[in-house]
Enzyme design. Sequence first.
Site, PDB file in Angstrom:
ATOM      1  N   ASN A 145     -93.372 -71.416  57.616  1.00 47.38           N
ATOM      2  CA  ASN A 145     -92.188 -70.702  57.118  1.00 47.38           C
ATOM      3  C   ASN A 145     -92.235 -69.243  57.571  1.00 47.38           C
ATOM      4  O   ASN A 145     -93.180 -68.819  58.236  1.00 47.38           O
ATOM      5  CB  ASN A 145     -92.102 -70.816  55.591  1.00 47.38           C
ATOM      6  CG  ASN A 145     -93.338 -70.252  54.923  1.00 47.38           C
ATOM      7  OD1 ASN A 145     -93.640 -69.080  55.047  1.00 47.38           O
ATOM      8  ND2 ASN A 145     -94.080 -71.115  54.239  1.00 47.38           N
ATOM      9  N   ALA A 152     -98.743 -65.949  48.508  1.00 44.81           N
ATOM     10  CA  ALA A 152     -98.574 -66.771  49.717  1.00 44.81           C
ATOM     11  C   ALA A 152     -97.373 -67.697  49.579  1.00 44.81           C
ATOM     12  O   ALA A 152     -97.073 -68.194  48.496  1.00 44.81           O
ATOM     13  CB  ALA A 152     -99.833 -67.596  49.962  1.00 44.81           C
ATOM     14  N   ASP A 206     -99.991 -77.881  44.214  1.00 36.71           N
ATOM     15  CA  ASP A 206     -99.471 -76.569  43.814  1.00 36.71           C
ATOM     16  C   ASP A 206    -100.673 -75.723  43.391  1.00 36.71           C
ATOM     17  O   ASP A 206    -101.255 -75.912  42.315  1.00 36.71           O
ATOM     18  CB  ASP A 206     -98.465 -76.719  42.663  1.00 36.71           C
ATOM     19  CG  ASP A 206     -97.760 -75.401  42.372  1.00 36.71           C
ATOM     20  OD1 ASP A 206     -98.442 -74.361  42.324  1.00 36.71           O
ATOM     21  OD2 ASP A 206     -96.535 -75.427  42.204  1.00 36.71           O
ATOM     22  N   LYS A 262     -95.721 -73.395  35.604  1.00 32.56           N
ATOM     23  CA  LYS A 262     -96.982 -73.139  36.317  1.00 32.56           C
ATOM     24  C   LYS A 262     -98.017 -72.452  35.430  1.00 32.56           C
ATOM     25  O   LYS A 262     -99.107 -72.125  35.887  1.00 32.56           O
ATOM     26  CB  LYS A 262     -96.706 -72.307  37.576  1.00 32.56           C
ATOM     27  CG  LYS A 262     -95.756 -73.019  38.543  1.00 32.56           C
ATOM     28  CD  LYS A 262     -95.776 -72.413  39.917  1.00 32.56           C
ATOM     29  CE  LYS A 262     -94.720 -73.071  40.800  1.00 32.56           C
ATOM     30  NZ  LYS A 262     -95.087 -73.100  42.202  1.00 32.56           N
TER      31      LYS A 262
END
Length: 399
Positions: free
Chosen positions: A211, A275, A305, A342
């Site tokens: 990306n 990141a 993840d 998360k």
Amino acid sequence: MKNLNQKKILLIICGGIAAYKSLDVIRILKKNGSKVKTILTKNAKNFVTPLSIASLSQEKVYTDLFNSENEAEMDHISLSRWADLILIAPATANTISKISFGLTDDLASTVVLASNKKIFIAPAMNVRMWEHQSNKENLKKIKEYGYEIIGPETGEMACGEYGEGKMSEPNSIVKHINNYFKKLDNNQKLRALVTAGPTQEYIDPVRFISNKSSGKQGYEIANSLNENGFETTLISGPTNLNPASGINFIKVKSADEMLEEILNNLPSDVAIFSAAVADFKVKSVESQKIKKNKIFELSLEKNIDILRHISNHNSLRPKLVIGFAAETSSLKKNAKKKLSEKNCDWIIANDISKKGIGFESDFNEVSIFYKNNSEEKFKKMRKSNLAEEIVNRIISQLN
Ligand code: CTP
């Protein structure tokens, strides 16, 4: 002021009437155990003498850029490396403008440009000069470069006018410096881990999925943590950037490698996951380059993840876990969802659909969403300045 003991201060005195107060700065620094070397600009010699400074500091006083005697003993590079900190007091409008434009026509300006140390600037000038648009622009620029400005104060000036532009009192300048070292000394016990850049998920030996992340924000955060005394580890996917010296720098490619290195480098007091980890990896990586006549389908599977994994880790979860959220819509809703799903303490969210910020840019505009449901919005600013804001908040939270 116990944090000044054994600290090495390089004092630059410029040509202004406030130069006489710098003698007091030297006296207080010495009283508190610091070592002080001094550079006098050409004009400063009209206000204070090298002899008085040498007697007070008990060190040689430096004046000229090209002096065979001085250059052999300690050149402009060694002088700036010797120092733990550089203080310019008083700093005139002329010196401030030279720093802002990167001019190096004397020893003082050359040392400043060659320095990799924290630089404090205590301006002193007439109120009209202080308020002049060009001086304001120069100050704005040098603040963005990371220089810290002390004062000036408002009061009666040597020229008889009244207003802002008086150099701060020596005691208050030295207190400022002591606070800086105090923060540094406290943080030295703290460990920080930062992830940055994109990851590359290989398809075959030459092709990968990745990306646009440049890594700039993460590198700036790592640099700022390092400058603030943290023992800093930066784990980065492929970027064109170099971290500052002193950072434990680990290069990785894929998300799996990134996680492995994170686990190798924990425990840590704070972890900042900036990141842009690829969400998917290729199910089976071809060992040979895929030929174009081969029709094939790319089969992907989810990457772990990393942020969620570390946030929920029983034994290795850092005290403070900070994630990022790159969103193109519903910023608040998505950021809050990531914060709770998360299990991190803060989410730093930016709207990557906005032009001129985020991916590849030197600027960012973010909101921090905290676990206690509050949100703090930041205006658009340089990534380096945002990094300082973030690190200041990390320091207050950890202390
Ligand atoms: N992150 C991670 N591991 C992944 C994906 C993301 O650790 N496999 C982290 C990022 O470093 C960042 C945060 O999760 O701190 C959010 O990343 P982002 O790309 O915004 O969100 P995703 O979780 O990937 O969700 P989506 O792409 O659906 O928005």
